[in-house]
Motif scaffolding. Structure first.
Motif, PDB file in Angstrom:
ATOM      1  N   SER A  80      34.270  27.301  43.553  1.00 20.47           N
ATOM      2  CA  SER A  80      35.416  28.131  43.408  1.00 20.47           C
ATOM      3  C   SER A  80      35.326  29.285  44.003  1.00 20.47           C
ATOM      4  O   SER A  80      34.398  30.081  44.460  1.00 20.47           O
TER       5      SER A  80
ATOM      6  N   SER B  32      41.042  28.971  39.552  1.00 19.95           N
ATOM      7  CA  SER B  32      40.133  28.806  38.492  1.00 19.95           C
ATOM      8  C   SER B  32      39.870  29.901  37.601  1.00 19.95           C
ATOM      9  O   SER B  32      39.035  30.186  36.966  1.00 19.95           O
ATOM     10  N   SER B  33      40.631  31.142  38.027  1.00 25.75           N
ATOM     11  CA  SER B  33      40.808  32.220  37.226  1.00 25.75           C
ATOM     12  C   SER B  33      41.907  32.906  37.037  1.00 25.75           C
ATOM     13  O   SER B  33      42.709  32.856  37.947  1.00 25.75           O
TER      14      SER B  33
ATOM     15  N   THR C  69      37.205  33.082  43.440  1.00 23.81           N
ATOM     16  CA  THR C  69      38.152  34.250  42.654  1.00 23.81           C
ATOM     17  C   THR C  69      38.205  35.517  43.339  1.00 23.81           C
ATOM     18  O   THR C  69      37.428  36.188  43.990  1.00 23.81           O
TER      19      THR C  69
ATOM     20  N   PRO D  27      36.449  32.244  33.999  1.00 25.05           N
ATOM     21  CA  PRO D  27      35.025  31.432  34.796  1.00 25.05           C
ATOM     22  C   PRO D  27      33.698  31.949  34.133  1.00 25.05           C
ATOM     23  O   PRO D  27      33.752  33.293  33.591  1.00 25.05           O
TER      24      PRO D  27
ATOM     25  N   GLN E 154      45.090  34.010  43.270  1.00 36.28           N
ATOM     26  CA  GLN E 154      43.969  33.072  43.410  1.00 36.28           C
ATOM     27  C   GLN E 154      44.438  31.782  44.683  1.00 36.28           C
ATOM     28  O   GLN E 154      44.884  30.749  44.508  1.00 36.28           O
TER      29      GLN E 154
ATOM     30  N   GLU F 278      35.693  26.965  36.236  1.00 38.38           N
ATOM     31  CA  GLU F 278      35.274  27.079  37.776  1.00 38.38           C
ATOM     32  C   GLU F 278      34.329  25.786  37.941  1.00 38.38           C
ATOM     33  O   GLU F 278      34.040  25.480  39.081  1.00 38.38           O
TER      34      GLU F 278
ATOM     35  N   TYR G 219      26.029  31.748  44.946  1.00 40.54           N
ATOM     36  CA  TYR G 219      27.250  32.499  45.123  1.00 40.54           C
ATOM     37  C   TYR G 219      27.180  33.806  46.095  1.00 40.54           C
ATOM     38  O   TYR G 219      26.239  33.853  46.477  1.00 40.54           O
TER      39      TYR G 219
END
Lengths: 380, 407
Positions: A176, A219-220, A178, A269, A214, A169, A95
């Motif tokens: 993904s 996904s959020s 966010t 997520p 988004q 996510e 990430y």
């Protein structure tokens, strides 16, 4: 980014620039056990400060860019099809999190080096890419992953038609992004001189990820409210004499750290997970409360203020209640652990440590666990 | 477990050492810096987002009171998680694929088995610790020493795991094992060509090094130096330096000698009223040479095309634009011509084949720096290659955004 820089240039062009320095902080360095036996860091959170004049004389104003980057392990505790509780296993997340961060302090006290009250606001972006554990497919015993398994020699999707309502996510390619906004309040009345801590610290943050912003795949869509309340008390300390620095021979510190978070929304997520419990993770529900009581004995500071041994005993307790994320099911789950950690801190660069703990009340019917770790961890 | 114990003892020893120089407490100043973030990977964030970080921690220690310059203690830490391609060398002999005859190529023992992916996922981490002591005074830059001696230790960990595409289901076959988790034949024994892929494919290696640095530069302004600069580095990663842990394959047994020498000359400059630059033009030239000897070269010291020797000559012209807002907001364009020669026998091989390869490239670099720590760079390059693994002359281009800070 362009607009932000344009605003920044404007701000900089109307204030005098001399005597404003850059700064940076390294906040957190983490390791995972399957990467270099947990010795070399696998993720780090740090901050670059833009030059910024103080808006209020005597109170700090901060405008900064934060970057959190690396690899972490996470547990999947909800069935991808039904979103009901089920322990599936651990997976890896790679990430990057960026925050453009603004903070204004108010009221300086003599008791602490930081100002008493801080208000913060930030624009945040987080990119995640999830995949199997690093040890997946290492041998005949590692054929089953969280997402895929090798059944009869064939690479098979374990959840072909999953809705992934519990972990939005992880849909599709499990990559993904966010975008969210954060606002916070901190009250800092904690004096922290490494081997001695006294006072109270409180923080409250709201992280808001509206669905309409988004832009990079949805996904959020959530609101997360995080609170932390810390107490610390130095029961006794023996100062070193004839040393310019204010160092100690020995000290005993009692600390309590309580956290509470509330999260709601249609897509929540995994990174919003709350609670800090040794040896396990909190169940992802609407409300999560966790508490740690810790008693630490600090040994002598050797030659330097950041070179010392310490030993702690800790007791962790947590509770998740309210709706389980992505479902209508209500849960109430209590978990806890206790343990001991001894370490030698070497200039804040490295820790040689030994740690043993026991998860006496695991989540649901997961097994009780005694876990022991030792090694060196490196970081700043 | 045993590997962890060894690393534990080793690291504790070297990291505790700096705790005991004389007059330690009074003479410390310190800082930490983030010195770079690796570039992206297409499969992750469209190749734009960082995949790793490196940062440094430094301290000045007054070790020899009679010498003006403080000793300098630096710890650099880095990690990165990215895909790595397999190379076309026979894994058991280290012989390059191009040198095999056609019928040998058909039976060639390549590490890549032709299905699945030609890449694997390679998380890695490194710790680099060094001490530096300066001697003499640079008359032109009064604060700086003329000669610096550096002693260092480099620790590196790398592991090879299945590619991320397997985890996504984009490919059907694992790389290192078959579908039942059994090791493929090529990974069962010693792998001469790629020692870091042996055994459990986790590899820890350590290298000690010493460097002699000459600095006859003098600063023109905060961003430009003019003058002469050079260094000689000696690296040694023998087996006994924790590179041959019991029950594991040896990970390193090599040495490297490296030299670098550069000259810089300011051709033209117009200054602003406050001493900053409007425009400047700088000419630079450098030579470098290196040679790797020894039987086992680890991943982090593998030379280009596995050839032991390297010589290069570089000429550059840099045009800098105005400094604006602060002294570390500026832009420059560089035109660079590099000629390199790779030569000698191969590393990690049983063969005594020797070869040479010539590479010439012309690059244009556009660089924008904002507040020192945001750096945007665009590079366009034409590469001309001659030699055994010669690819066609080609155009390359790339852009990178990085964050950097040092105080």
């Amino acid at each position: 980014m362009k607009r932000i820089l344009a605003v920044l240039f404007f701000v900089l062009s109307v204030v005098p620039l001399h005597a404003i320095g850059f700064g940076y902080h390294v906040f957190e360095v983490r390791t995972i056990p399957e990467f270099s036996e947990g010795i070399f860091p696998s993720s780090i959170l740090y901050q670059f400060n833009f030059p910024m004049p103080d808006f209020l004389p005597g109170s700090k104003t901060e405008f900064a860019f934060r970057l959190d980057n690396g690899l972490v392990y996470r547990s999947l505790r909800q069935n991808p099809n039904t979103a009901k509780y089920e322990y599936i296993g651990e997976y890896t997340v790679q990430y990057d999190e960026f925050n453009l961060y603004f903070a204004q302090d108010f009221h300086h006290t003599e008791f602490t080096s930081d100002d008493l009250v801080t208000l913060t606001a930030s624009i945040d972006g987080r990119w995640e890419n999830a995949f199997e554990r690093l040890s997946w497919m290492n041998g005949p015993g590692e054929l089953q992953g969280v997402f895929r398994e090798f059944a009869n020699g064939v690479n098979t999707n374990r959840w072909p038609d999953a809705a992934w309502n519990g972990n939005p996510e992880l849909r599709g390619a499990r990559s993904s992004a966010t975008i969210f906004f954060s606002f916070g309040l901190e009250i800092d009345y904690m004096r922290n001189v490494i081997t001695r801590k006294d006072g109270v610290y409180f923080s409250s943050f709201v992280h808001y990820a509206p669905g309409v912003v988004q832009f990079f795949g949805k996904s959020s869509d959530f609101i997360l409210w995080r609170n932390e309340l810390d107490f610390a008390w130095t029961i006794f300390s023996v100062r070193q004499k004839n040393v310019e620095r204010d160092t100690t021979w020995i000290s005993l510190v009692l600390e309590d750290k309580a956290r509470y978070q509330f999260v709601t929304g249609s897509m929540i997520p995994g990174f919003t997970q709350g609670g800090e419990i040794w040896g396990t993770e909190a169940l992802n529900s609407e409300h999560v409360f966790s508490n740690r009581v810790m008693l630490t004995l600090y040994g002598p500071q050797i030659n330097s203020y950041d070179c010392y041994p310490r030993a702690s005993v800790f007791f962790d307790f947590g509770v998740s209640f309210g709706r389980l994320n992505g479902t209508d099911e209500n849960v109430y789950e209590v978990y806890g652990s206790y343990g001991f950690r001894a370490e030698f801190v070497i200039f804040n660069i490295a820790n040689a440590f030994y740690e043993i703990g026991y998860v006496f009340d695991p989540i649901k019917d997961e097994k009780e666990e005694v876990e022991m770790r030792y090694g060196v961890s490196i970081g700043i | 477990m045993r590997m962890r114990l060894f690393i534990f003892v080793f690291l504790s020893t070297i990291l505790v050492l700096p705790a005991f120089p004389r007059e330690y407490d009074e003479s410390i100043s310190m800082g930490a810096g983030i010195t770079g973030i690796t570039g992206g990977e297409y499969s992750f964030g469209l190749g734009m987002l960082p995949l790793g970080t490196s940062f440094e921690y430094e301290r000045y220690i007054d070790m020899i009171p009679s010498i003006t310059h403080d000793a300098y203690f630096n710890v650099g830490i880095s990690f990165s998680f990215r895909n790595q391609s397999f190379e076309d060398y026979e894994y058991d002999t280290g012989i390059p694929f191009w040198s095999l005859k056609k019928y040998e190529q058909d039976e060639g023992k390549l590490i890549y088995h032709g299905s699945g992916s030609d890449e694997y996922f390679r998380p890695s981490g490194a710790v680099d610790v060094y001490f530096e002591q300066g001697f003499g005074l640079n008359e032109k830059a009064l604060e700086d020493p003329l000669v610096i001696i550096r002693l260092g230790l480099n620790l590196h960990f790398t592991m090879a795991t299945e590619p991320l595409s397997l985890s996504r289901g984009d490919i059907d076959e694992p790389v290192f094992v078959d579908g039942y988790g059994n090791l493929r034949d090529q990974f069962k024994g010693a792998i001469l060509a790629f020692p870091w892929l042996q055994g459990d494919r986790k590899s820890f290696n350590s290298i000690m090094y010493t460097a002699l640095i000459f600095d006859f530069d003098h600063p023109i302004d905060s961003n430009t130096d003019e003058g002469l600069y050079g260094y000689i580095t000696l690296e040694w990663g023998p087996k006994w330096l924790f590179n041959n842990l019991p029950g594991r394959y040896a990970t390193s047994d090599f040495y490297r000698v490296q030299g670098y020498f550069e000259q810089k000359l300011l051709l033209y400059e117009v200054k602003q009223d406050n001493g900053w630059t409007w425009v400047s033009l700088m000419l630079g030239h450098s030579n470098s040479a290196s040679y790797i000897g020894g039987d086992i070269v680890p991943f982090n010291r593998m030379p280009t095309d596995h050839l032991r020797g390297y010589l290069s000559d570089r000429l550059w012209l840099t045009f800098s634009g105005p400094q604006f807002l602060t002294s570390d907001c500026y832009t420059y364009i560089s035109l660079i011509l590099t000629n390199s020669l790779y030569y000698g026998t191969l590393v990690n091989t049983t063969s005594d084949l020797s070869a040479f390869e010539f590479k010439s490239d012309v690059s244009i670099v556009f660089h924008l720096r904002l507040f020192g720590f945001i750096r945007f760079e665009y590079v366009c390059r034409y590469v001309f290659m001659l030699g055994f693994s010669a690819e066609n002359p080609r155009w390359e281009q790339g852009a990178a955004l990085s964050f950097y800070i040092s105080l």
